[in-house]
Motif scaffolding. Structure first.
Motif, PDB file in Angstrom:
ATOM      1  N   ARG A  76       0.821  -1.216   0.000  1.00  0.00           N
ATOM      2  CA  ARG A  76       0.000   0.000   0.000  1.00  0.00           C
ATOM      3  C   ARG A  76       0.853   1.263   0.000  1.00  0.00           C
ATOM      4  O   ARG A  76       0.511   2.247  -0.650  1.00  0.00           O
ATOM      5  CB  ARG A  76      -0.904  -0.002   1.235  1.00  0.00           C
ATOM      6  CG  ARG A  76      -1.823  -1.215   1.329  1.00  0.00           C
ATOM      7  CD  ARG A  76      -2.953  -1.140   0.341  1.00  0.00           C
ATOM      8  NE  ARG A  76      -3.936  -2.198   0.558  1.00  0.00           N
ATOM      9  CZ  ARG A  76      -5.128  -2.238  -0.032  1.00  0.00           C
ATOM     10  NH1 ARG A  76      -5.487  -1.291  -0.868  1.00  0.00           N
ATOM     11  NH2 ARG A  76      -5.957  -3.230   0.206  1.00  0.00           N
ATOM     12  N   ALA A  77       1.939   1.260   0.771  1.00  0.00           N
ATOM     13  CA  ALA A  77       2.829   2.415   0.852  1.00  0.00           C
ATOM     14  C   ALA A  77       4.099   2.130   0.047  1.00  0.00           C
ATOM     15  O   ALA A  77       4.748   1.108   0.248  1.00  0.00           O
ATOM     16  CB  ALA A  77       3.186   2.721   2.304  1.00  0.00           C
ATOM     17  N   TRP A  78       4.423   3.039  -0.867  1.00  0.00           N
ATOM     18  CA  TRP A  78       5.624   2.927  -1.690  1.00  0.00           C
ATOM     19  C   TRP A  78       6.553   4.084  -1.339  1.00  0.00           C
ATOM     20  O   TRP A  78       6.157   5.243  -1.412  1.00  0.00           O
ATOM     21  CB  TRP A  78       5.275   3.045  -3.171  1.00  0.00           C
ATOM     22  CG  TRP A  78       4.512   1.884  -3.748  1.00  0.00           C
ATOM     23  CD1 TRP A  78       3.405   1.287  -3.221  1.00  0.00           C
ATOM     24  CD2 TRP A  78       4.789   1.219  -4.978  1.00  0.00           C
ATOM     25  NE1 TRP A  78       2.972   0.285  -4.046  1.00  0.00           N
ATOM     26  CE2 TRP A  78       3.799   0.212  -5.128  1.00  0.00           C
ATOM     27  CE3 TRP A  78       5.755   1.366  -5.967  1.00  0.00           C
ATOM     28  CZ2 TRP A  78       3.758  -0.632  -6.227  1.00  0.00           C
ATOM     29  CZ3 TRP A  78       5.732   0.532  -7.067  1.00  0.00           C
ATOM     30  CH2 TRP A  78       4.748  -0.462  -7.202  1.00  0.00           C
ATOM     31  N   ILE A  79       7.783   3.783  -0.962  1.00  0.00           N
ATOM     32  CA  ILE A  79       8.735   4.852  -0.675  1.00  0.00           C
ATOM     33  C   ILE A  79       9.813   4.859  -1.749  1.00  0.00           C
ATOM     34  O   ILE A  79      10.251   3.797  -2.216  1.00  0.00           O
ATOM     35  CB  ILE A  79       9.366   4.720   0.729  1.00  0.00           C
ATOM     36  CG1 ILE A  79      10.188   5.964   1.038  1.00  0.00           C
ATOM     37  CG2 ILE A  79      10.190   3.438   0.880  1.00  0.00           C
ATOM     38  CD1 ILE A  79      10.589   6.099   2.498  1.00  0.00           C
ATOM     39  N   THR A 116      17.146   2.438   5.867  1.00  0.00           N
ATOM     40  CA  THR A 116      15.987   3.119   6.443  1.00  0.00           C
ATOM     41  C   THR A 116      14.767   2.975   5.545  1.00  0.00           C
ATOM     42  O   THR A 116      13.659   2.686   6.012  1.00  0.00           O
ATOM     43  CB  THR A 116      16.297   4.608   6.658  1.00  0.00           C
ATOM     44  OG1 THR A 116      17.400   4.728   7.559  1.00  0.00           O
ATOM     45  CG2 THR A 116      15.094   5.336   7.231  1.00  0.00           C
ATOM     46  N   ALA A 117      14.952   3.167   4.244  1.00  0.00           N
ATOM     47  CA  ALA A 117      13.838   3.062   3.302  1.00  0.00           C
ATOM     48  C   ALA A 117      13.230   1.663   3.329  1.00  0.00           C
ATOM     49  O   ALA A 117      12.001   1.498   3.301  1.00  0.00           O
ATOM     50  CB  ALA A 117      14.311   3.418   1.894  1.00  0.00           C
ATOM     51  N   GLN A 118      14.082   0.661   3.414  1.00  0.00           N
ATOM     52  CA  GLN A 118      13.594  -0.716   3.362  1.00  0.00           C
ATOM     53  C   GLN A 118      12.924  -1.151   4.663  1.00  0.00           C
ATOM     54  O   GLN A 118      12.141  -2.106   4.665  1.00  0.00           O
ATOM     55  CB  GLN A 118      14.750  -1.662   3.032  1.00  0.00           C
ATOM     56  CG  GLN A 118      15.301  -1.473   1.626  1.00  0.00           C
ATOM     57  CD  GLN A 118      16.471  -2.392   1.331  1.00  0.00           C
ATOM     58  OE1 GLN A 118      16.732  -3.336   2.068  1.00  0.00           O
ATOM     59  NE2 GLN A 118      17.185  -2.113   0.252  1.00  0.00           N
ATOM     60  N   ASN A 119      13.214  -0.461   5.741  1.00  0.00           N
ATOM     61  CA  ASN A 119      12.701  -0.893   7.046  1.00  0.00           C
ATOM     62  C   ASN A 119      11.733   0.101   7.682  1.00  0.00           C
ATOM     63  O   ASN A 119      11.486   0.043   8.881  1.00  0.00           O
ATOM     64  CB  ASN A 119      13.880  -1.141   7.999  1.00  0.00           C
ATOM     65  CG  ASN A 119      14.688  -2.359   7.615  1.00  0.00           C
ATOM     66  OD1 ASN A 119      14.339  -3.482   7.973  1.00  0.00           O
ATOM     67  ND2 ASN A 119      15.765  -2.149   6.874  1.00  0.00           N
ATOM     68  N   CYS A 120      11.143   0.995   6.875  1.00  0.00           N
ATOM     69  CA  CYS A 120      10.280   2.035   7.423  1.00  0.00           C
ATOM     70  C   CYS A 120       8.814   1.631   7.437  1.00  0.00           C
ATOM     71  O   CYS A 120       7.959   2.441   7.814  1.00  0.00           O
ATOM     72  CB  CYS A 120      10.463   3.334   6.648  1.00  0.00           C
ATOM     73  SG  CYS A 120       9.822   3.276   4.960  1.00  0.00           S
ATOM     74  N   GLY A 121       8.510   0.413   7.011  1.00  0.00           N
ATOM     75  CA  GLY A 121       7.130  -0.035   7.014  1.00  0.00           C
ATOM     76  C   GLY A 121       6.444   0.027   5.657  1.00  0.00           C
ATOM     77  O   GLY A 121       5.266  -0.318   5.534  1.00  0.00           O
ATOM     78  N   ALA A 122       7.160   0.475   4.626  1.00  0.00           N
ATOM     79  CA  ALA A 122       6.593   0.504   3.282  1.00  0.00           C
ATOM     80  C   ALA A 122       6.456  -0.917   2.746  1.00  0.00           C
ATOM     81  O   ALA A 122       7.245  -1.801   3.077  1.00  0.00           O
ATOM     82  CB  ALA A 122       7.466   1.340   2.349  1.00  0.00           C
ATOM     83  N   GLY A 123       5.456  -1.121   1.901  1.00  0.00           N
ATOM     84  CA  GLY A 123       5.310  -2.421   1.240  1.00  0.00           C
ATOM     85  C   GLY A 123       6.251  -2.563   0.069  1.00  0.00           C
ATOM     86  O   GLY A 123       6.648  -3.672  -0.303  1.00  0.00           O
TER      87      GLY A 123
END
Length: 281
Positions: free
Chosen positions: A10-13, A25-32
């Motif tokens: 749902r969330a793309w960073i 950080t980007a990979q572990n921030c809760g983004a799918g």
């Protein structure tokens, strides 16, 4: 007919390809989905360095989310170089985000270069120009297309309109309509206000109401709000299951649930939500 694709987050960073200190950080921030960018965030003189550095983004042995890369347009020299570089990566992206897509041939070109034995990455198209909107039915019908993403900044710059919700409402609605016809998901553009969580939540709620599957972001702290808005609540899931049960009890005839008349369109929507939550086709 589209090939089967992994269900997107749902969330793309998106994070710059020249900033490896931000990769974890980007990979572990809760983004799918976490996407490393070697297009707009990288100056032309630095493109080769970005291609090399971006490979580190995929080196993690067990990443917590799907990993993608936004390449340069495959119709440019930098895009061609990107595809050659990607073909030699030891660790490969789950997803390829293709910018400036205006024709299904853009998708076919990327697939033609990268598809191989045991590797068929999901290919997503950034829709960000008036010409792309003119060609939407053909683009969304491309067999290797996994989904589309709205590129609001580039679209608004080309049209010379504002980036607010009203100015871009038509474009968003047109994109939703074409993607739904092709049965592929749509991800909304990021909210560019970094320090306004109320604006982010409002934009996310509007996008969900229009039919977007999820939303992009450019800062890790945005992922929580996006996940909260787009992930169906327990109440929404329970209500959908009630509608599905009512549909089965009525033989798909018009009936009522919690005082609301429901019929075929409501049954279809509820079944889609339940299938999404349960992970069934």
């Amino acid at each position: 007919m589209h090939t089967s694709h992994r269900r997107p987050g749902r969330a793309w960073i998106i994070t710059p390809g020249l900033r490896p200190e931000r990769f974890t950080t980007a990979q572990n921030c809760g983004a799918g989905v976490a996407v490393v960018d070697i297009e707009d965030s990288v100056a032309r003189a630095d493109k080769q360095t970005a291609r090399t550095t971006a490979e580190e983004f995929f080196a993690q042995p067990d990443p917590p989310c799907a990993l993608g890369i936004r390449i340069n347009s495959p119709l440019t020299l930098d895009g061609a170089k990107d595809l050659v570089a990607l073909a030699t990566y030891t660790a490969r992206p789950d997803m390829i985000v293709v910018p400036k897509v205006e024709s299904p041939r853009d998708i076919e070109l990327v697939a033609g270069v990268l598809d191989g034995d045991g590797y068929t990455p999901d290919i997503w198209a950034l829709i960000e120009s008036p010409r792309a909107f003119d060609n939407l039915p053909a683009i969304t019908a491309a067999p290797r297309l996994g989904g589309v993403i709205f590129g609001s900044a580039d679209y608004a710059a080309t049209v010379r309109c504002g980036t607010g919700w009203d100015a871009l409402h038509f474009a968003r609605s047109a994109l939703i309509n074409a993607a739904t016809t092709a049965n592929i998901p749509v991800i909304d553009a990021p909210t560019w206000e970094l320090d306004n969580p109320d604006a982010l939540r409002r934009d996310a709620e509007r996008a969900k109401e229009l039919g977007f599957y999820g939303k992009g972001c450019v800062h890790p702290r945005h992922t929580g709000v996006i996940n909260d808005v787009f992930t169906p609540s327990e109440a929404e899931i329970a209500h959908a299951r009630s509608i599905v049960a009512a549909a089965e009890a009525s033989g798909d005839g018009v009936t009522s649930v919690d005082g609301q008349m429901v019929g075929s369109p409501f049954f279809t929507r509820a079944r889609k939500l339940v299938a999404d939550v349960d992970g069934t086709p």
